[in-house]
Motif scaffolding. Sequence first.
Motif, PDB file in Angstrom:
ATOM      1  N   HIS A  64       9.569 -12.344  12.064  1.00 24.50           N
ATOM      2  CA  HIS A  64       8.904 -11.610  10.978  1.00 24.50           C
ATOM      3  C   HIS A  64       7.501 -11.203  11.433  1.00 24.50           C
ATOM      4  O   HIS A  64       6.496 -11.744  10.970  1.00 24.50           O
ATOM      5  CB  HIS A  64       8.836 -12.473   9.718  1.00 24.50           C
ATOM      6  N   PRO A  65       7.407 -10.232  12.369  1.00 26.08           N
ATOM      7  CA  PRO A  65       6.114  -9.876  12.951  1.00 26.08           C
ATOM      8  C   PRO A  65       5.234  -8.982  12.071  1.00 26.08           C
ATOM      9  O   PRO A  65       4.048  -8.830  12.359  1.00 26.08           O
ATOM     10  CB  PRO A  65       6.510  -9.130  14.229  1.00 26.08           C
ATOM     11  N   ALA A 110       7.371  -9.865   7.132  1.00 29.39           N
ATOM     12  CA  ALA A 110       8.596  -9.062   7.120  1.00 29.39           C
ATOM     13  C   ALA A 110       9.074  -8.808   8.552  1.00 29.39           C
ATOM     14  O   ALA A 110       8.297  -8.873   9.503  1.00 29.39           O
ATOM     15  CB  ALA A 110       8.345  -7.733   6.409  1.00 29.39           C
ATOM     16  N   ARG A 111      10.379  -8.507   8.663  1.00 26.66           N
ATOM     17  CA  ARG A 111      10.964  -8.236   9.980  1.00 26.66           C
ATOM     18  C   ARG A 111      10.504  -6.895  10.545  1.00 26.66           C
ATOM     19  O   ARG A 111      10.285  -6.752  11.739  1.00 26.66           O
ATOM     20  CB  ARG A 111      12.492  -8.235   9.884  1.00 26.66           C
ATOM     21  N   ASP A 112      10.391  -5.886   9.667  1.00 26.40           N
ATOM     22  CA  ASP A 112      10.007  -4.540  10.076  1.00 26.40           C
ATOM     23  C   ASP A 112       9.561  -3.783   8.831  1.00 26.40           C
ATOM     24  O   ASP A 112       9.558  -4.344   7.725  1.00 26.40           O
ATOM     25  CB  ASP A 112      11.163  -3.823  10.787  1.00 26.40           C
ATOM     26  N   ALA A 113       9.201  -2.523   8.993  1.00 27.31           N
ATOM     27  CA  ALA A 113       8.700  -1.729   7.869  1.00 27.31           C
ATOM     28  C   ALA A 113       9.737  -1.589   6.760  1.00 27.31           C
ATOM     29  O   ALA A 113       9.396  -1.650   5.565  1.00 27.31           O
ATOM     30  CB  ALA A 113       8.246  -0.350   8.356  1.00 27.31           C
ATOM     31  N   GLY A 114      10.987  -1.420   7.122  1.00 24.56           N
ATOM     32  CA  GLY A 114      12.043  -1.300   6.110  1.00 24.56           C
ATOM     33  C   GLY A 114      12.201  -2.578   5.303  1.00 24.56           C
ATOM     34  O   GLY A 114      12.379  -2.537   4.084  1.00 24.56           O
ATOM     35  N   HIS A 115      12.153  -3.682   5.990  1.00 21.83           N
ATOM     36  CA  HIS A 115      12.244  -4.978   5.302  1.00 21.83           C
ATOM     37  C   HIS A 115      11.050  -5.164   4.370  1.00 21.83           C
ATOM     38  O   HIS A 115      11.191  -5.648   3.238  1.00 21.83           O
ATOM     39  CB  HIS A 115      12.326  -6.107   6.326  1.00 21.83           C
ATOM     40  N   GLU A 117       9.414  -2.824   2.867  1.00 25.06           N
ATOM     41  CA  GLU A 117       9.673  -1.983   1.691  1.00 25.06           C
ATOM     42  C   GLU A 117      10.642  -2.678   0.741  1.00 25.06           C
ATOM     43  O   GLU A 117      10.445  -2.653  -0.486  1.00 25.06           O
ATOM     44  CB  GLU A 117      10.236  -0.623   2.108  1.00 25.06           C
ATOM     45  N   ASP A 118      11.670  -3.324   1.269  1.00 25.38           N
ATOM     46  CA  ASP A 118      12.618  -4.057   0.420  1.00 25.38           C
ATOM     47  C   ASP A 118      11.921  -5.176  -0.353  1.00 25.38           C
ATOM     48  O   ASP A 118      12.186  -5.391  -1.534  1.00 25.38           O
ATOM     49  CB  ASP A 118      13.754  -4.651   1.259  1.00 25.38           C
ATOM     50  N   VAL A 119      11.029  -5.881   0.318  1.00 23.38           N
ATOM     51  CA  VAL A 119      10.297  -6.968  -0.352  1.00 23.38           C
ATOM     52  C   VAL A 119       9.428  -6.399  -1.464  1.00 23.38           C
ATOM     53  O   VAL A 119       9.402  -6.926  -2.587  1.00 23.38           O
ATOM     54  CB  VAL A 119       9.454  -7.777   0.655  1.00 23.38           C
ATOM     55  N   VAL A 120       8.718  -5.313  -1.174  1.00 28.36           N
ATOM     56  CA  VAL A 120       7.863  -4.693  -2.189  1.00 28.36           C
ATOM     57  C   VAL A 120       8.704  -4.224  -3.376  1.00 28.36           C
ATOM     58  O   VAL A 120       8.312  -4.404  -4.539  1.00 28.36           O
ATOM     59  CB  VAL A 120       7.030  -3.538  -1.588  1.00 28.36           C
ATOM     60  N   GLN A 121       9.878  -3.662  -3.116  1.00 25.90           N
ATOM     61  CA  GLN A 121      10.761  -3.246  -4.212  1.00 25.90           C
ATOM     62  C   GLN A 121      11.193  -4.442  -5.054  1.00 25.90           C
ATOM     63  O   GLN A 121      11.305  -4.343  -6.272  1.00 25.90           O
ATOM     64  CB  GLN A 121      11.984  -2.498  -3.662  1.00 25.90           C
ATOM     65  N   THR A 122      11.427  -5.575  -4.414  1.00 24.62           N
ATOM     66  CA  THR A 122      11.749  -6.801  -5.145  1.00 24.62           C
ATOM     67  C   THR A 122      10.588  -7.195  -6.051  1.00 24.62           C
ATOM     68  O   THR A 122      10.787  -7.572  -7.210  1.00 24.62           O
ATOM     69  CB  THR A 122      12.068  -7.955  -4.159  1.00 24.62           C
ATOM     70  N   LEU A 123       9.376  -7.088  -5.528  1.00 24.52           N
ATOM     71  CA  LEU A 123       8.194  -7.450  -6.314  1.00 24.52           C
ATOM     72  C   LEU A 123       8.005  -6.527  -7.504  1.00 24.52           C
ATOM     73  O   LEU A 123       7.680  -6.976  -8.609  1.00 24.52           O
ATOM     74  CB  LEU A 123       6.942  -7.437  -5.433  1.00 24.52           C
ATOM     75  N   ILE A 124       8.228  -5.250  -7.289  1.00 24.92           N
ATOM     76  CA  ILE A 124       8.063  -4.269  -8.363  1.00 24.92           C
ATOM     77  C   ILE A 124       9.016  -4.552  -9.518  1.00 24.92           C
ATOM     78  O   ILE A 124       8.704  -4.291 -10.674  1.00 24.92           O
ATOM     79  CB  ILE A 124       8.257  -2.833  -7.814  1.00 24.92           C
ATOM     80  N   GLN A 125      10.169  -5.113  -9.209  1.00 25.86           N
ATOM     81  CA  GLN A 125      11.170  -5.382 -10.239  1.00 25.86           C
ATOM     82  C   GLN A 125      10.923  -6.679 -11.016  1.00 25.86           C
ATOM     83  O   GLN A 125      11.613  -6.948 -11.994  1.00 25.86           O
ATOM     84  CB  GLN A 125      12.560  -5.402  -9.604  1.00 25.86           C
ATOM     85  N   LEU A 126       9.946  -7.487 -10.594  1.00 25.19           N
ATOM     86  CA  LEU A 126       9.660  -8.721 -11.332  1.00 25.19           C
ATOM     87  C   LEU A 126       9.118  -8.383 -12.720  1.00 25.19           C
ATOM     88  O   LEU A 126       8.234  -7.523 -12.841  1.00 25.19           O
ATOM     89  CB  LEU A 126       8.639  -9.580 -10.580  1.00 25.19           C
ATOM     90  N   ALA A 137      -1.300  -5.341   7.950  1.00 29.16           N
ATOM     91  CA  ALA A 137      -2.247  -5.848   8.949  1.00 29.16           C
ATOM     92  C   ALA A 137      -1.853  -5.284  10.315  1.00 29.16           C
ATOM     93  O   ALA A 137      -0.679  -5.291  10.674  1.00 29.16           O
ATOM     94  CB  ALA A 137      -2.224  -7.364   8.974  1.00 29.16           C
ATOM     95  N   LEU A 138      -2.820  -4.807  11.056  1.00 25.67           N
ATOM     96  CA  LEU A 138      -2.559  -4.260  12.377  1.00 25.67           C
ATOM     97  C   LEU A 138      -2.675  -5.326  13.459  1.00 25.67           C
ATOM     98  O   LEU A 138      -1.830  -5.419  14.340  1.00 25.67           O
ATOM     99  CB  LEU A 138      -3.529  -3.112  12.673  1.00 25.67           C
ATOM    100  N   ARG A 139      -3.725  -6.132  13.383  1.00 25.51           N
ATOM    101  CA  ARG A 139      -3.952  -7.165  14.396  1.00 25.51           C
ATOM    102  C   ARG A 139      -4.795  -8.272  13.765  1.00 25.51           C
ATOM    103  O   ARG A 139      -5.754  -8.000  13.062  1.00 25.51           O
ATOM    104  CB  ARG A 139      -4.704  -6.567  15.580  1.00 25.51           C
ATOM    105  N   GLU A 140      -4.442  -9.503  14.083  1.00 24.36           N
ATOM    106  CA  GLU A 140      -5.226 -10.640  13.607  1.00 24.36           C
ATOM    107  C   GLU A 140      -6.511 -10.721  14.419  1.00 24.36           C
ATOM    108  O   GLU A 140      -6.472 -10.778  15.647  1.00 24.36           O
ATOM    109  CB  GLU A 140      -4.408 -11.924  13.763  1.00 24.36           C
TER     110      GLU A 140
END
Length: 160
Positions: A64-65, A110-115, A117-126, A137-140
């Motif tokens: 989950h980078p 998240a695993r990637d940008a698509g994942h 987006e899926d998480v954010v969609q889950t949050l929006i539905q709460l 985040a680009l770099r720590e």
Amino acid sequence: MTAVDALDARILTLLLERPRTSVREYARILGIARGTLQARLDRLERDGVITGSGPHLSPAAMGHPVLAFVHIEVTQGHLDDVGDGLAAVPEIIEAFSITGGGDLMTRVAARDAGHLEDVVQTLIQLPGVVRTRTEVALRERVPYRVLPLVRSVGRAAAAG
């Protein structure tokens, strides 16, 4: 009285610098009795200064980078409900009530940008979530750390 004195700061510094060392070895290094050290450790845990002793894990190394901060605006009176909903989403690795733009800020792995987006969609539905804003985040630049703070508190306690 401060929650952490100079000896406590030395103990905490050792715990952070040498996390796999035994209590007996910590006591030897510090030049104090093992019972004294154990009493201090017990108090620091009881007071909430020491909050855990497990390993620190890397979400990136677990596949989950992508790290993002999702700010969530919540319908008034639903903060606890949304907080409970966030706890059920495994990709949420932290969540805080905040002031400013939004009511909650979450740290998402998240695993990637698509994942993501899926998480954010889950949050929006709460129930109770009005809107979200996501920052990737680009770099720590400064990893999570408390050792500099412990050292500062220890210096202040020794001086004061």
